[in-house]
Design a protein around this motif. Sequence first.
Motif, short mmCIF file in Angstrom:
data_model
loop_
_atom_site.label_atom_id
_atom_site.label_comp_id
_atom_site.label_asym_id
_atom_site.label_seq_id
_atom_site.Cartn_x
_atom_site.Cartn_y
_atom_site.Cartn_z
N TRP A 80 47.71 27.83 41.03
CA TRP A 80 46.45 28.53 41.21
C TRP A 80 46.47 29.39 42.48
CZ3 TRP A 80 42.51 29.68 38.20
CH2 TRP A 80 42.25 28.91 37.08
N LEU A 81 47.09 28.87 43.52
CA LEU A 81 47.18 29.60 44.79
C LEU A 81 47.94 30.91 44.59
CD1 LEU A 81 46.20 28.90 47.69
CD2 LEU A 81 48.54 28.20 48.18
N MET A 82 49.05 30.86 43.84
CA MET A 82 49.84 32.06 43.59
C MET A 82 49.09 33.05 42.70
SD MET A 82 52.51 31.76 45.40
CE MET A 82 51.46 30.87 46.58
N VAL A 83 48.21 32.53 41.85
CA VAL A 83 47.40 33.41 41.01
C VAL A 83 46.50 34.30 41.86
CG1 VAL A 83 45.49 33.44 39.34
CG2 VAL A 83 47.46 31.94 38.97
N ILE A 84 46.06 33.78 43.00
CA ILE A 84 45.24 34.57 43.94
C ILE A 84 46.13 35.44 44.82
CG2 ILE A 84 43.61 34.47 45.86
CD1 ILE A 84 42.37 33.63 43.27
N VAL A 85 47.17 34.85 45.40
CA VAL A 85 48.00 35.56 46.38
C VAL A 85 48.72 36.75 45.74
CG1 VAL A 85 49.97 35.36 47.93
CG2 VAL A 85 48.32 33.49 47.78
N GLY A 86 49.27 36.58 44.53
CA GLY A 86 50.05 37.64 43.91
C GLY A 86 49.28 38.94 43.71
N PRO A 87 48.20 38.94 42.92
CA PRO A 87 47.47 40.20 42.69
C PRO A 87 46.84 40.79 43.96
CG PRO A 87 46.90 38.55 41.04
CD PRO A 87 47.69 37.84 42.09
N VAL A 88 46.26 39.93 44.80
CA VAL A 88 45.60 40.43 46.01
C VAL A 88 46.63 41.09 46.94
CG1 VAL A 88 44.38 39.77 48.13
CG2 VAL A 88 43.69 38.81 45.93
N THR A 89 47.75 40.43 47.16
CA THR A 89 48.76 40.96 48.06
C THR A 89 49.40 42.22 47.50
OG1 THR A 89 49.25 38.70 48.77
CG2 THR A 89 50.83 40.40 49.37
N MET A 90 49.70 42.23 46.21
CA MET A 90 50.31 43.40 45.59
C MET A 90 49.38 44.61 45.67
SD MET A 90 52.83 44.84 44.00
CE MET A 90 53.90 43.66 43.18
N THR A 91 48.11 44.40 45.35
CA THR A 91 47.16 45.52 45.34
C THR A 91 46.95 46.08 46.74
OG1 THR A 91 46.01 44.54 43.44
CG2 THR A 91 44.83 46.22 44.70
N LEU A 92 46.61 45.21 47.69
CA LEU A 92 46.34 45.67 49.05
C LEU A 92 47.61 46.17 49.74
CD1 LEU A 92 43.85 42.93 50.33
CD2 LEU A 92 43.33 45.20 49.44
N GLY A 93 48.72 45.46 49.56
CA GLY A 93 49.95 45.83 50.24
C GLY A 93 50.50 47.17 49.77
N VAL A 94 50.62 47.34 48.46
CA VAL A 94 51.16 48.60 47.93
C VAL A 94 50.18 49.74 48.17
CG1 VAL A 94 51.96 49.77 45.85
CG2 VAL A 94 52.54 47.37 46.22
N GLY A 95 48.88 49.46 48.03
CA GLY A 95 47.89 50.50 48.31
C GLY A 95 47.95 50.98 49.75
N THR A 96 48.08 50.05 50.68
CA THR A 96 48.19 50.42 52.10
C THR A 96 49.45 51.24 52.35
OG1 THR A 96 47.02 48.40 52.75
CG2 THR A 96 48.31 49.52 54.45
N ALA A 97 50.56 50.82 51.75
CA ALA A 97 51.82 51.55 51.93
C ALA A 97 51.74 52.97 51.37
CB ALA A 97 52.96 50.78 51.25
#
Length: 294
Positions: A80-97
């Motif tokens: 469940w933790l990875m279900v939150i971390v994966g999409p949130v990190t991918m969206t914010l991280g790639v968007g910021t980059a």
Amino acid sequence: MEYIDRGHVQKKMRTRLLLNKVFKYLFLAATLFGLVFLAILITRVFIDSIGWLDFSFLTNRLSFNPEIAGIKGAAAGTLWLMVIVGPVTMTLGVGTAIYLEEYAKKGRLHSFIQTNISNLAGVPSIVFGLLGLTVFVRVLGFGSSIIAGGLTMSLLVLPIVVVAAQEAIRSVPGFLREASYGMGATKWQTIKKVVLPAAIPGILTGMILALSRAIGETAPLVALGIPALIIPVPGSIFDNFTALPMQVYYWTIDSALTAEYLNLAAATIIVLLVVLFLMNSVAIIIRNKFQKRY
């Protein structure tokens, strides 16, 4: 014509070759030193887990009785933790980059943001745990839930994804962008159809490294007050949970009172290592597939 002292030149060459050998074996010794201790650690963990790691250990819930204790709840909490971390990190991280590399103007503000992102990658994980405790647990009132833990872990690994995505976007050849613009594509169309597909291997590598760190972190969860108790298997992101690293942490501490808990901790470590190995293997396969295409 300048006179060349061949004896002096040969002496310098021998000195350089000697230094080259010395540093070669010095670096080899440093590598072997780390590998030997890693092998000892893994061997010890495997020995301690013998007889404890079986199917029932994976499917049973936590119990005060070491003989029937399992990691079903902790494994579900980690998933469940990875279900939150994966999409949130991918969206914010790639968007910021994408913003920093493709849209933001180079200047003091850009340098300030870039410097702080790089500095955040070196901040101790416990600091992010305290930040999550203040913002997500107390201010937003999420308590010790999956969403609080997932958002905290996302902040922890976000700099890794941003930096990796930036490097991947920078590595895309400029002529690909120019060819896209020459065919009449807009900036966003160029980013979506040309830049991101070519940068996917590097982005995926950074994402897997980030998830690998998140799945093994304990300090932020300790700061959030995540328990390692006999609680129901979580069914939503707002439920309380425990995770595999937390279970290893508490079982290791409790082994001072009950020796069998050390064996349970070792078996849980093996499960974590297998999960990390599978994650990295999948990342390598996906990365190689996209590298062949682009």
